[in-house]
Structure formats: C-alpha cells, structure tokens
Scaffold this active site. Structure first.
Site, PDB file in Angstrom:
ATOM      1  N   ALA A  34      26.275  13.646 -13.650  1.00 49.48           N
ATOM      2  CA  ALA A  34      27.289  12.874 -12.910  1.00 49.48           C
ATOM      3  C   ALA A  34      28.666  13.480 -13.165  1.00 49.48           C
ATOM      4  CB  ALA A  34      27.247  11.422 -13.359  1.00 49.48           C
ATOM      5  N   ASN A  35      29.714  12.827 -12.718  1.00 49.96           N
ATOM      6  CA  ASN A  35      31.082  13.260 -13.033  1.00 49.96           C
ATOM      7  C   ASN A  35      31.950  12.031 -13.285  1.00 49.96           C
ATOM      8  OD1 ASN A  35      32.341  12.409 -10.427  1.00 49.96           O
ATOM      9  ND2 ASN A  35      30.908  13.936  -9.608  1.00 49.96           N
TER      10      ASN A  35
END
Ligand code: CTP
Length: 399
Positions: free
Chosen positions: A210-211
C-alpha cells in the site's frame, strides 16, 4: 458589513476579542453571541466593551428584546469563532439547543467558521464528517492551523490568527463555500468521477502493498464538486476518512478494481484522478498465507505493471470532457508534471511535492499545470485546495 460573531467554548476565545477589535477597526458593525461554553473563557463584559453593544446569550431571557429571529435576520455575515467540536456538531445536525445554534439555523447569512480544538478532536471521524457536511452546504472554513496548543501538544486544531481570520472574511465569497467565483449550482447537471485514497495490492491473503495516501484530498474534491451541484461518483481505495455526504461512493481495493469501477461509472463530464494508485502489483498473489521456511531466506516478489487509470480514461472512447490528474513528486515537481500531462493525455495536472508531510497530512501546496502554463498556489488546507480546484473546474464549464 453587519457581522454577527458567535463565540463558543474554547480557550482560543480570547483571540476572538482581538478579532472583534480588528473587524471594528476595518469598519464592520459587530454584534456577538456568547455561548455558555464561550462564557467560561471570556467575560460578557469584555465582549460588550469590544463590540460596543449588548452581548446576546440566552434564547429564553426576557432581556433578549431583539428575539432570535430578528437577531438571525440582522447580519450580512456570521463568523463562528472559535467553533468548538460541539458547536460544529450542532451546526451540522441542525440542533437548536441554545441561542447560537438557533440563530445559525434561522439565518440565511453566509457563515464562516474558525474551529479551535484539541488535534485528536479535530481529526476524529465524527468531527471530520461534520466538517464535510458543513462544507457541502457552503459553510466557509478559516483554519484550523497546525501548531502549539494550550495543552503540551501540537497539531491541527489551533485557532487561526485574528488578522488572518479577518483576511479570510474578506477573501471568502458569501455562499461560495466551494471556492471563490463559482456559484452554488455551477456544475448542476454534470457528472464528476473522482478517484481517491491508496490501492491495496495483495501479496497473499493477509499481506498487501500500500502507500501513505489518506484519501483526504480526493474526498475533499468530491465534496467540493458536489457542493457546486455536480453529481459525484467517488471511487475510493481503502481509507479511514468518512464518506462525503451527497456523493455516491464505490469502495475498491486494487488498481484493477479501481479501473473497472471507473469505466463502469462512465459517461462523465469530469474525471479527477486523485488516488495514489499502486504502479505495481505482485504478479502472482499467493492463495495461501506465505510461511517462513527454515533456511529458505526471504521471498522475492515478482511484480507486474498495474493499468494506468488516468491514461486509460484520457484515451477512452467515452473520455470525460475535462480530465485532471495529480502528480506526486519529490523533485523537479513542475517539470515532471508537464511531462506527465503529455504522457497521460490529460488536460490538467495538479502537481504536489510529497517529500514532506503531504501524504496523510492535512495541508497541500500544489501547482496547477495546464497546456497554457503553471499556477503556483500557496500551502493550504486540503479542503481549501479542493474548493479551488472545484471552482476552476466550474469555470471551465460556466466561463
Ligand atoms: N494514476 C492512475 N493509475 C496508475 C498510476 C497513477 O490513474 N496506475 C494517476 C494518479 O491518480 C495521478 C496520476 O496518475 O492522478 C499520477 O500518478 P503518479 O503516481 O504521481 O505518477 P506515475 O504515473 O506513477 O509516474 P511516476 O511513478 O513516474 O511518478
């Protein structure tokens, strides 16, 4: 201008006294309502001395000869400063539990709110949902800003400086909560598609890539476009911010799901790609949880390229009339954004420098890059950036 100042319960109320002084010096006629909470921080005598008139406080008091309806009709603008979390909640839900909330419900005057509260209270999803609801109705916000609080704590929630509040009052156009220059119905009849948040790309059933995207900027854009009358579809990756009111929200996890949801939402007049889409995914997601095999060392993940949603919609047979991308950069911000504009085939790129605290933070400093040139905007709360973007979009459709 006839200005009604509502002072609610926050230690920042002392700064409102300075604001009243500045407002009167600038030629405004000021009346004040002091809530019960507000009166715990500043005295009626101090407010009366600075406004030069009576201080209203009690919905039922016989001495309130003016009456709440007459008081509601008097102002040309209402400033709620400081606005406590409780005040925002009452405003959002139309409660009329005291004179201040009753006047706010009974008045048609444009409202500017200057919140002040503990950062945890400001960031709480309940407060953020109330803020989104109020913004959606055209209420303007001045602050809060980040900085030291009364408690030994710092963060977003600090009351805006009195001089800046006065400047915000002059800058904000009445009724244009979603940005200067755009009327409330400027995007009526238009369909806006917005992506927001990160995507999650699975590694195995329990792990993903993810970020740091929070979805705040994309969700704020959806809210601001809806406030201008657009029908909005928000395709959002996994986020913890509240769904904007009056917007159709479709939740997805991966980039491929996001692309499919966007294509299914077409036709649209406007596409704003604010999501931080993962560029890569794991080529072959493990169907079972990956286990540590003794002596086998760390696994190597094989990556595959994700579809580019912005580029796909820019070149789609049913391309929206206005396609706006974002460029998250850590260096050569404008140069990279100009290259992205051409490469992705979009009309505008909102470029931001994400090397600091932008991702997951509350403020953003952006540059609007178009074929015509570059506009540098100041560092602003993400909601204000959203309002300005929505107002610029509205101008494209109603020049
Ligand atoms: N975007 C998209 N689909 C992707 C990747 C990005 O729609 N698979 C969109 C984003 O929503 C944003 C814009 O493209 O509007 C730019 O994304 P960014 O990550 O900044 O740029 P990249 O295209 O990934 O290029 P680079 O990694 O070289 O910076």
């Amino acid at each position: 201008m006839k200005l009604l100042v509502i002072i609610s319960g926050s230690v920042a109320a002392f700064k409102t006294l300075m604001f009243i002084r500045l407002a009167r010096a600038a030629g405004h006629e000021v009346r004040a309502i002091l809530t019960e909470g507000g009166a715990r921080f500043v005295t009626r005598e101090a407010v009366a001395a600075l406004t030069g008139g009576p201080v209203h406080h009690d919905l039922w008091a016989a001495e309130e000869s003016i009456g709440h309806i007459r008081l509601a009709r008097w102002p040309e603008r209402i400033v709620v400063a400081p606005a406590s979390a409780n005040m925002l909640a009452r405003m959002a839900h139309g409660l009329t539990t005291d004179l201040a909330s009753t006047v706010l419900l009974a008045s048609r005057a444009p409202v500017l709110v200057a919140p002040a509260m503990n950062p945890a209270m400001w960031e709480h999803p309940a407060t953020q949902a109330n803020v989104a609801m109020l913004r959606g109705r055209g209420v303007g916000f001045a602050g809060p800003i980040e900085g030291a609080m009364a408690e030994p704590e710092s963060g977003a929630g600090r009351f805006i400086e009195p001089a800046d509040l006065l400047a915000a009052l002059t800058e904000a156009r009445p009724g244009a909560g979603a940005g200067a220059g755009a009327g409330a119905g400027a995007l009526a009849g238009r369909h806006a598609l917005v992506t927001s948040g990160p995507t999650h790309e699975p590694i195995d059933p329990v792990r993903y890539i993810a970020n740091r995207s929070s979805g705040r900027q994309g969700h704020a854009i959806a809210t601001a476009l809806a406030a201008l009358g657009a029908r909005v579809t928000l395709v959002s990756g996994p986020v913890s911010v509240a769904d904007p009111a009056g917007v159709r929200v479709q939740r997805v996890e991966t980039a491929r799901e996001m692309l499919a949801a966007c294509e299914a939402a077409l036709p649209a007049d406007i596409f704003v790609a604010a999501a931080a889409v993962a560029d890569w995914r794991v080529a072959a997601e493990a169907t079972q949880k990956m286990k540590k095999e003794p002596g086998a060392g760390a696994p190597v993940l094989n990556m595959a390229l994700n579809p580019d949603i912005l580029a796909s919609l820019s070149r789609h047979a049913a391309r929206p009339r206005l396609v706006v991308g974002f460029a998250a950069e850590t260096e050569q911000v404008v140069g990279h954004a100009q290259a992205k504009l051409a490469r992705k085939g979009c009309d505008w790129v909102i470029a931001n420098d994400v090397s600091g605290d932008v991702m997951g933070g509350l403020e953003n400093r952006v540059h609007l890059v178009t074929a015509q040139g570059v506009e540098d905007w100041p560092r602003l709360p993400k909601e204000e950036v959203a309002s300005r973007i929505a107002a610029r979009i509205a101008k494209e459709f109603c020049p």
